[in-house]
Design an enzyme around this catalytic site. Structure first.
Site, short mmCIF file in Angstrom:
data_model
loop_
_atom_site.label_atom_id
_atom_site.label_comp_id
_atom_site.label_asym_id
_atom_site.label_seq_id
_atom_site.Cartn_x
_atom_site.Cartn_y
_atom_site.Cartn_z
NE ARG A 1 -25.24 -2.18 -37.42
CZ ARG A 1 -24.05 -1.71 -37.81
NH1 ARG A 1 -23.63 -0.51 -37.43
NH2 ARG A 1 -23.28 -2.45 -38.59
CE1 TYR B 1 -40.85 -3.89 -15.83
CE2 TYR B 1 -38.89 -3.47 -17.15
CZ TYR B 1 -40.07 -4.16 -16.94
OH TYR B 1 -40.47 -5.10 -17.85
CG ASP C 1 -38.65 3.97 -16.83
OD1 ASP C 1 -39.60 4.47 -17.46
OD2 ASP C 1 -38.43 2.75 -16.77
CE LYS D 1 -44.09 -1.08 -20.55
NZ LYS D 1 -44.04 -2.52 -20.70
C1 PLP Z 1 -41.55 1.38 -15.97
C2 PLP Z 1 -41.07 0.51 -17.06
N1 PLP Z 1 -39.92 0.80 -17.67
C3 PLP Z 1 -39.43 0.04 -18.67
C4 PLP Z 1 -40.09 -1.08 -19.09
C5 PLP Z 1 -39.47 -1.93 -20.15
O1 PLP Z 1 -40.06 -1.77 -21.37
P1 PLP Z 1 -40.05 -2.96 -22.44
O2 PLP Z 1 -41.02 -3.98 -21.97
O3 PLP Z 1 -40.40 -2.29 -23.72
O4 PLP Z 1 -38.64 -3.50 -22.48
C6 PLP Z 1 -41.31 -1.44 -18.50
C7 PLP Z 1 -42.04 -2.64 -18.95
O5 PLP Z 1 -42.98 -3.09 -18.34
C8 PLP Z 1 -41.79 -0.63 -17.45
O6 PLP Z 1 -42.94 -0.94 -16.80
#
Ligand code: PLP
Length: 398
Positions: free
Chosen positions: A62, A116, A188, A213
């Site tokens: 882990r 998000y 983010d 992404k």
């Molecule tokens: C701006 C943004 N932050 C975080 C995430 C979350 O990422 P994950 O899909 O890997 O959980 C996304 C997913 O679309 C996103 O668009």
């Protein structure tokens, strides 16, 4: 694996970072080291390893293996001034760990209204259940955030630009106001990545990537990261250990592989997305284009000041029609897959309904909105495809 200490530019770092000879020998990419049990020679070494700081030492699965450490190190090195990175099995898991690392019952979180949707849901659900209240703020608030900071405000969570409506936030102004009041900042940074917005150097305490992404880049892995600024890593690591967080070595290996080409992919995403955004902006069927590099996008001036480039995701509003006409446009597209996420090699499209996601400062365009992720296809083919889909939208309007 460097013979000199000469500072490397970020595009060199994505190629070289995280590749330590003691982890890989002569192997170019750190291999996949899968582990749960680690065996010790004797009781004394088991006790010694357990007591020591286990950072970068095999201890128990882990706590990771060189496969994970290599990617974490590489991401840290892309953020000048950062102390360390923890990896998670998704971007949302990374957001949750970062928030839980800094917030306690009774605290208030200031959360950007353009965040998000699952981040908003986390604040309204999990955080609320643990006695943490959230106040949403206008993404264009800038230095005005100072007026919202109260006695209980412990953290500010930014996302810039927002991944649906693309308002660009004045991160330096928000960081300055937060720092003056001892409030922790989180960002983010998935849209820009450290290559286009080095967040720690701009004063952000915790910068978060949905590595799903652009880091992974191939639409086939879920992965997240949080990179901590100076003096911030221990809290993040301890909370993440307590939550039992671990990103799988196989996924981290794919993340490292994706990272090596991230800079060159981002350049192409930028170039193609700009070509298409500008083309759309000139079309009579389009009411407005929300791309941070275009003056029509709220916060464009801040974008020009702060960012080193743009990536491949933006929205636009059709110049009329409703749900059925928008669906006719999207369904007519051939090269754009209909699906969530972005940052992969393939172009994608989704309808965007901002009303559902906003509480303050709703400034959605009048027409129905569409979000495009521009992939690595020839942009001329994408333009041809968009052109015929706009014709289908006209037909649907009658
Ligand atoms: C701006 C943004 N932050 C975080 C995430 C979350 O990422 P994950 O899909 O890997 O959980 C996304 C997913 O679309 C996103 O668009």
């Amino acid at each position: 694996m460097s013979k000199s200490d000469t500072p490397r530019r970020p595009r060199t770092q994505v190629v070289r970072a995280g590749r330590r000879a003691e982890w890989t020998g002569g192997i170019v990419n750190p291999p996949v080291w899968r582990a749960s049990t680690i065996l010790y020679d004797d009781v004394a070494s088991l006790r010694e390893r357990g007591a020591a700081d286990t950072h970068h030492r095999l201890y128990y699965g882990r706590r990771g293996t060189p496969t994970q450490w290599s990617l974490a190190d590489a991401l840290t090195s892309l953020e000048p001034g950062a102390e360390g990175t923890f990896l998670y099995p998704s971007g949302v898991a990374a957001i949750a760990a970062a928030l839980l690392a800094v917030l306690s019952p009774g605290d208030e979180l200031l959360l950007v209204d353009s965040a998000y949707d699952p981040t908003r849901a986390m604040a309204a659900g999990l955080l609320k259940r643990f006695g943490i209240t959230t106040r949403l703020y206008d993404p264009l608030i800038g230095a005005g955030i100072a007026q919202l900071i109260g006695e209980r405000t412990r953290a500010i969570f930014m996302e810039s630009p927002g991944s649906l409506t693309f308002e660009v936030q004045d991160v330096p102004a928000i960081v300055a106001a937060a720092t003056a009041r001892g409030v922790t900042t989180l960002l983010d940074n998935t849209w820009a990545t450290p290559l286009l917005f080095p967040a720690v150097a701009r004063g952000v305490d915790y910068t978060i990537l949905a590595c799903t992404k652009y880091v992974v880049g191939h639409s086939d892995v879920m992965l997240g990261s949080v990179t901590a600024g100076p003096g911030r890593f221990a809290k993040l690591r301890d909370t993440s250990f307590q939550l039992g967080q671990v990103a799988s070595p196989d996924d981290c290996w794919l993340g490292s592989r994706g990272l090596r080409t991230m800079a060159v992919r981002l350049r192409q995403h930028q170039e193609s997305a700009l070509t298409i955004a500008r083309w759309l902006a000139d079309r009579p069927e389009v009411a407005t284009v929300l791309h941070p590099a275009l003056p029509s996008c709220p916060g464009h001036d801040v974008f020009i000041r702060d960012f080193l480039g743009s990536s491949g995701l933006f929205s636009f509003a059709l110049a009329g029609g409703g749900e059925a006409e928008r669906a006719a446009f999207i369904d007519a597209l051939d090269l754009f897959g209909i699906g969530y996420s972005w940052g992969g090699f393939e172009s994608l499209v989704i309808p965007v309904d901002t009303g559902r996601h906003r509480n303050v400062a709703v400034r959605a365009p009048a027409g129905p909105m569409v979000r495009l992720q521009i992939g690595l296809e020839d942009p001329d083919d994408l333009l041809t495809d968009l052109d015929q889909a706009l014709a289908a939208w006209q037909v649907a309007r009658g």
